[in-house]
Write a protein that holds these residues in place. Structure first.
Motif, PDB file in Angstrom:
ATOM      1  N   VAL B 108      88.739  65.958  42.270  1.00  0.00           N
ATOM      2  CA  VAL B 108      87.611  65.553  41.421  1.00  0.00           C
ATOM      3  C   VAL B 108      87.077  64.166  41.784  1.00  0.00           C
ATOM      4  N   GLN B 109      87.997  63.241  42.075  1.00  0.00           N
ATOM      5  CA  GLN B 109      87.509  61.876  42.342  1.00  0.00           C
ATOM      6  C   GLN B 109      86.675  61.822  43.619  1.00  0.00           C
ATOM      7  N   LEU B 110      87.088  62.617  44.603  1.00  0.00           N
ATOM      8  CA  LEU B 110      86.351  62.657  45.866  1.00  0.00           C
ATOM      9  C   LEU B 110      84.913  63.113  45.642  1.00  0.00           C
ATOM     10  N   TYR B 111      84.747  64.174  44.831  1.00  0.00           N
ATOM     11  CA  TYR B 111      83.408  64.710  44.594  1.00  0.00           C
ATOM     12  C   TYR B 111      82.607  63.806  43.671  1.00  0.00           C
ATOM     13  N   ALA B 112      83.284  63.242  42.680  1.00  0.00           N
ATOM     14  CA  ALA B 112      82.572  62.375  41.739  1.00  0.00           C
ATOM     15  C   ALA B 112      82.119  61.097  42.444  1.00  0.00           C
ATOM     16  N   ALA B 113      82.987  60.543  43.277  1.00  0.00           N
ATOM     17  CA  ALA B 113      82.657  59.295  43.955  1.00  0.00           C
ATOM     18  C   ALA B 113      81.499  59.469  44.923  1.00  0.00           C
ATOM     19  N   ASN B 114      81.302  60.682  45.418  1.00  0.00           N
ATOM     20  CA  ASN B 114      80.194  60.927  46.338  1.00  0.00           C
ATOM     21  C   ASN B 114      78.956  61.479  45.635  1.00  0.00           C
ATOM     22  N   ASP B 115      78.916  61.316  44.309  1.00  0.00           N
ATOM     23  CA  ASP B 115      77.758  61.721  43.513  1.00  0.00           C
ATOM     24  C   ASP B 115      77.378  63.187  43.654  1.00  0.00           C
ATOM     25  N   SER B 391      94.904  60.652  43.715  1.00  0.00           N
ATOM     26  CA  SER B 391      94.156  59.440  44.041  1.00  0.00           C
ATOM     27  C   SER B 391      92.792  59.910  44.519  1.00  0.00           C
ATOM     28  N   LYS B 392      92.016  59.010  45.101  1.00  0.00           N
ATOM     29  CA  LYS B 392      90.663  59.392  45.471  1.00  0.00           C
ATOM     30  C   LYS B 392      90.660  60.414  46.612  1.00  0.00           C
ATOM     31  N   ASN B 393      91.588  60.285  47.549  1.00  0.00           N
ATOM     32  CA  ASN B 393      91.658  61.256  48.637  1.00  0.00           C
ATOM     33  C   ASN B 393      93.054  61.880  48.658  1.00  0.00           C
ATOM     34  N   THR B 394      93.345  62.623  47.590  1.00  0.00           N
ATOM     35  CA  THR B 394      94.672  63.212  47.418  1.00  0.00           C
ATOM     36  C   THR B 394      95.069  64.105  48.593  1.00  0.00           C
ATOM     37  N   GLU B 421     109.750  57.457  55.437  1.00  0.00           N
ATOM     38  CA  GLU B 421     108.665  57.687  56.394  1.00  0.00           C
ATOM     39  C   GLU B 421     107.410  58.165  55.666  1.00  0.00           C
ATOM     40  N   LEU B 422     107.620  59.081  54.690  1.00  0.00           N
ATOM     41  CA  LEU B 422     106.500  59.596  53.919  1.00  0.00           C
ATOM     42  C   LEU B 422     105.822  58.472  53.125  1.00  0.00           C
ATOM     43  N   ALA B 423     106.621  57.606  52.517  1.00  0.00           N
ATOM     44  CA  ALA B 423     106.054  56.513  51.727  1.00  0.00           C
ATOM     45  C   ALA B 423     105.182  55.615  52.605  1.00  0.00           C
ATOM     46  N   ASP B 424     105.670  55.291  53.799  1.00  0.00           N
ATOM     47  CA  ASP B 424     104.889  54.432  54.705  1.00  0.00           C
ATOM     48  C   ASP B 424     103.574  55.100  55.098  1.00  0.00           C
ATOM     49  N   ALA B 425     103.666  56.372  55.488  1.00  0.00           N
ATOM     50  CA  ALA B 425     102.457  57.085  55.927  1.00  0.00           C
ATOM     51  C   ALA B 425     101.475  57.235  54.769  1.00  0.00           C
ATOM     52  N   MET B 426     102.015  57.496  53.579  1.00  0.00           N
ATOM     53  CA  MET B 426     101.158  57.680  52.404  1.00  0.00           C
ATOM     54  C   MET B 426     100.482  56.362  52.025  1.00  0.00           C
ATOM     55  N   ASN B 427     101.220  55.260  52.108  1.00  0.00           N
ATOM     56  CA  ASN B 427     100.616  53.959  51.806  1.00  0.00           C
ATOM     57  C   ASN B 427      99.479  53.637  52.767  1.00  0.00           C
ATOM     58  N   GLU B 428      99.663  54.067  54.013  1.00  0.00           N
ATOM     59  CA  GLU B 428      98.613  53.849  55.006  1.00  0.00           C
ATOM     60  C   GLU B 428      97.333  54.594  54.618  1.00  0.00           C
ATOM     61  N   GLU B 429      97.513  55.867  54.151  1.00  0.00           N
ATOM     62  CA  GLU B 429      96.356  56.657  53.718  1.00  0.00           C
ATOM     63  C   GLU B 429      95.719  56.036  52.478  1.00  0.00           C
ATOM     64  N   LEU B 430      96.552  55.597  51.545  1.00  0.00           N
ATOM     65  CA  LEU B 430      96.024  55.035  50.295  1.00  0.00           C
ATOM     66  C   LEU B 430      95.236  53.751  50.574  1.00  0.00           C
ATOM     67  N   ALA B 431      95.680  53.008  51.575  1.00  0.00           N
ATOM     68  CA  ALA B 431      94.988  51.763  51.904  1.00  0.00           C
ATOM     69  C   ALA B 431      93.571  52.022  52.395  1.00  0.00           C
ATOM     70  N   LYS B 432      93.343  53.220  52.937  1.00  0.00           N
ATOM     71  CA  LYS B 432      92.017  53.556  53.476  1.00  0.00           C
ATOM     72  C   LYS B 432      91.022  53.909  52.379  1.00  0.00           C
ATOM     73  N   GLU B 433      91.546  54.220  51.159  1.00  0.00           N
ATOM     74  CA  GLU B 433      90.643  54.730  50.120  1.00  0.00           C
ATOM     75  C   GLU B 433      89.671  53.675  49.607  1.00  0.00           C
TER      76      GLU B 433
END
Lengths: 331, 433
Positions: B108-115, B391-394, B421-433
């Motif tokens: 939902v956040q992805l679609y809402a954020a892109n109007d 999150s915005k890009n779940t 390893e998952l936490a590191d990779a996930m934090n990297e993705e979250l940082a991009k949001e």
């Protein structure tokens, strides 16, 4: 299934260029050196040939060449969630080069293609048997062999999934009778690729048999008569008459099989499904593309993968055409 | 993926933004939602859904809607879940989204954020929709930057399904609402040992492609978290989260659960449905399937067992949304309002396809299969539910979960190593949001 549409046309040209059905087919498939006559005549005809080719060219340019150019451009960009591209230079390619999945996908695709190519010798034997004089029900057998090829890959995969099921599949049940404890075929790394390849081989067999049967029919029976008058045994006839004269068909089937092999996706996807623990070890090049483009929504990166697939298929096909002079005999 | 296919699958973010009242009026252009069409309006609408099981109830909804709005024609566009969001993304890109469609928490956040979604402001201001009739957790889930975009359709929580006949055969006491992890582990182990000659396992759940009915819950029960409350950092490296993951790795390792390969070849719901597994962690979306099972008379449900820290289940619900680019926005809003109405949601409940979101209509769902004791899903929602992690890009980190976690559950790699390893990779993705 597009290959079904285009294969008979291309097949005619490749399997019997001697008949020279159309100049386009001959020009496309025949070795370049053989075409001086055609080239000379083109000067005479002026723009007419171009006019006739135009409708086809229109489709090719619009639906093949232009998308390729676009994909090439996209491969240097990063896509937003809902479109909008930003130029990122060669970043996607740099990332791709260091992606371990790319190597896995290339190896898997090659292994799959290699196993499916084994179907061609099998198809040759079956086609030869089907074209033996006195063979009955040949039409029935041909339909039987061709059916898997026209069946929907998804439907085929559904049935094979049941056969391959680790706990309740008929394959492991049969293996159990002889005391072998079979694996979960489509979910265990290593076995999954073999399982997918077996189904790929099975589905592509019918196509090869039909093309090779047509190739066999085109061999003039006088040659066999002459050979037997000269005292050649059936085996010698097969080796010295059938095989060389069948090489154009074999060549065509090989080219198509390799291209289809490199495009492996639907069968793999339907047979293994999403959320399969073996998918990462088993993915093909096109699956890798799908994963990046549609699951991770990284379409710029996926475009770079698509370009790599295009280059590999182009290079392999070019190599095959170069090599054909060494082994393909045009009567 | 089966889980996600079913009704309300993903996400149930709730408490993320309690400070924001769901439908405050618009001081921003994007929040000026369209109003509702008059009853004589003429229009053709497309309604996109992904669950075939719910189609009959939806068709009934449309029929009832047409009694009020005879000239609004609604066509249902059914796309299986696996392709649903792929297709939707492409439609969003070309601005050709269906007029009304199903939305879930992760997206939902992805679609809402892109109007791309129409806010509900117009509906609420016109008095055609009252958000207070739906659980607050669901309103919050579909709120992005002060505006609500989705009308909650249904919701689901996770409980412990069990097969009485298999428990009795193995001589194990039936599960209760007061079970702990120890009770659960012991029962799963005993049943697997005693009934192994029949190929029966103690427990199954989805571990290959989603955590909603397995590790999302066990992580919470152990006191861990998948994502921080503000949605900016991963919780997978929290020792409590790792403990929650370890539960499943241990069950697979000691043979209480089938291997990941086995649960990929034969999906968890099929293991349970066909009487080859004694317990099944799953949500109320399984009701529609299990009520037609040949073993349905043996099935029951209790609360998920209590973990080292607490009792917990994630909650998620689907919502109906209207596309911002719809050409018949007012007609679409009329349909949206109807889908959110008490009548429409009661119909869905009575047909046993979904646990409706409208307050007071859930009893009809509970009564649709009395023998399962499915009021446990409602109790769980009230007493022990936590927001579904988004999150915005779940989707970006869901892909990482599905890629990495199976390696831990299968025993190929230590759970802690994979989790970090998952936490590191996930934090990297979250940082991009």
């Amino acid at each position: 299934m597009t290959s079904v549409d285009r294969s008979p046309r291309a097949g005619d040209g490749l399997a019997s260029p001697a008949r020279g059905s159309t100049r386009r087919a001959a020009a496309r498939t025949g070795p370049p050196r053989k075409a001086p006559a055609g080239g000379a005549r083109r000067g005479h005809d002026g723009w007419w040939p171009v006019l006739f080719v135009l409708p086809t060219m229109f489709g090719v340019v619009l639906f093949y060449l232009w998308p390729i150019v676009q994909t090439g451009w996209f491969s240097f960009t990063e896509w937003g969630a809902f479109g909008g591209q930003t130029w990122v230079g060669t970043e996607n390619y740099v990332r791709l080069a260091s992606d371990p999945d790319l190597g896995t996908a290339i190896v898997n695709t090659l292994v799959y293609t290699g196993i499916v190519l084994l179907g061609i010798p099998i198809a040759m034997v079956v086609a030869s048997l089907l074209s033996r004089p006195g063979m009955r029900f040949t039409a029935f057998y041909r339909v039987l062999y061709f059916m898997p090829y026209v069946a929907m890959p998804t439907a085929v995969a559904m049935v094979w999934r049941l056969i391959f099921n680790g706990d309740f599949g008929v394959l492991n049940w049969a293996l159990g009778l002889v005391g072998v404890d079979g694996p979960a075929w489509t979910s265990t790394p290593g076995f999954a690729l073999v399982a997918v390849s077996i189904v790929g081989l099975w589905t592509s067999l019918g196509f090869a048999i039909i093309i090779l049967s047509a190739g066999l029919k085109n061999i003039p029976s006088e040659l066999f008569e002459a050979a037997s008058l000269d005292g050649a045994s059936p085996w010698r006839q097969f080796r010295s008459v059938t095989v060389p004269l069948l090489t154009p068909s074999v060549f065509f089937v090989t080219v198509i099989t390799v291209i289809n092999g490199f495009q492996l996706f639907d069968l793999l996807y339907a047979l293994m499904g999403q959320g399969n623990p073996a998918i990462q070890e088993t993915q093909s090049l096109v699956y890798l593309f799908y994963n990046e483009a549609f699951l991770r929504n990284d379409k710029g990166f996926a475009a770079a993968i698509a370009m790599v697939i295009l280059l590999i298929v182009g290079a392999v096909t070019l190599l095959q055409f170069r090599m054909q002079r060494r082994w393909v005999t045009y009567a | 993926m089966k889980h996600l296919l079913r009704s309300a699958s993903l996400a149930g973010v709730a408490a993320v933004a309690l400070t924001l009242s769901a439908c405050a009026g618009g001081d921003d252009a994007a929040e000026d939602g369209a109003a509702v069409a008059p009853t004589d309006a003429q229009a053709e609408l497309t309604y996109a859904i992904w669950d075939e099981n719910q189609k009959p109830a939806i068709d009934q909804n449309i029929k009832d809607f047409n009694e009020q709005y005879p000239d609004i024609k609604v066509t249902v566009d059914l796309t299986p879940y696996q392709q649903y969001f792929t297709k939707l993304q492409t439609q969003g890109e070309s601005r050709t989204l269906p007029d009304v469609f199903w939305m879930n928490g992760p997206n939902v956040q992805l679609y809402a954020a892109n109007d791309l979604l129409e806010p509900l402001t117009g509906l609420v201001e016109g008095g055609d929709l009252d958000p207070s009739k739906y659980p607050d957790a669901l309103n919050q889930l579909y709120t992005y930057e002060d505006a609500q975009y989705g009308v909650p359709k249904d919701f689901d929580t996770v409980a412990l399904w069990y097969n009485k006949a298999l428990f009795e055969q193995a001589g194990v006491d039936l599960p209760t609402d007061d079970w702990t992890w120890d009770d659960f582990n012991a029962a799963a182990g005993t049943i697997s040992d005693k009934l192994s000659d029949q190929g029966v396992y103690g427990v199954v759940t989805e571990l290959n492609s989603a955590g909603q009915s397995s590790y999302y819950d066990s992580i919470l029960q152990a006191g861990g978290h998948v994502i921080s409350e503000d949605g900016t950092t991963s919780g997978y490296d929290d020792p409590a989260s790792i403990e929650g993951l370890q539960l499943w790795a241990d069950l697979v390792a000691d043979g209480s659960a089938p291997t990941l390969e086995q649960m990929s070849d034969t999906k968890p719901n099929v293991w349970f449905n066909s009487g080859k597994a004694a317990m099944f962690w799953s949500g109320n979306w399984s009701v529609a399937e299990m009520k037609d099972s040949p073993n349905k008379d043996d099935f029951g449900t209790v609360r998920l067992p209590e973990g080292p820290e607490q009792r917990a289940t994630v909650i998620h619900g689907l919502a109906n949304v209207v596309a911002a680019d719809s050409e018949n926005k007012e007609a679409a809003n009329a349909f949206l309002a109807y889908l959110g109405s008490e009548e429409a949601q009661r119909t869905q409940a009575e047909m046993g396809v979904a646990n409706p979101a409208y307050t007071g209509t859930q009893q009809a769902f509970v009564d649709s299969v009395p023998s399962f004791g499915i009021d446990v899903f409602l109790e769980s929602a009230d007493e022990m539910s936590f927001p579904y992690p988004i999150s915005k890009n779940t989707a970006a980190w869901n892909a990482l979960e599905n890629e990495l976690l199976p390696q831990a559950f299968s025993g190929d790699r230590p759970v802690e190593e994979v989790a970090r390893e998952l936490a590191d990779a996930m934090n990297e993705e979250l940082a991009k949001e």
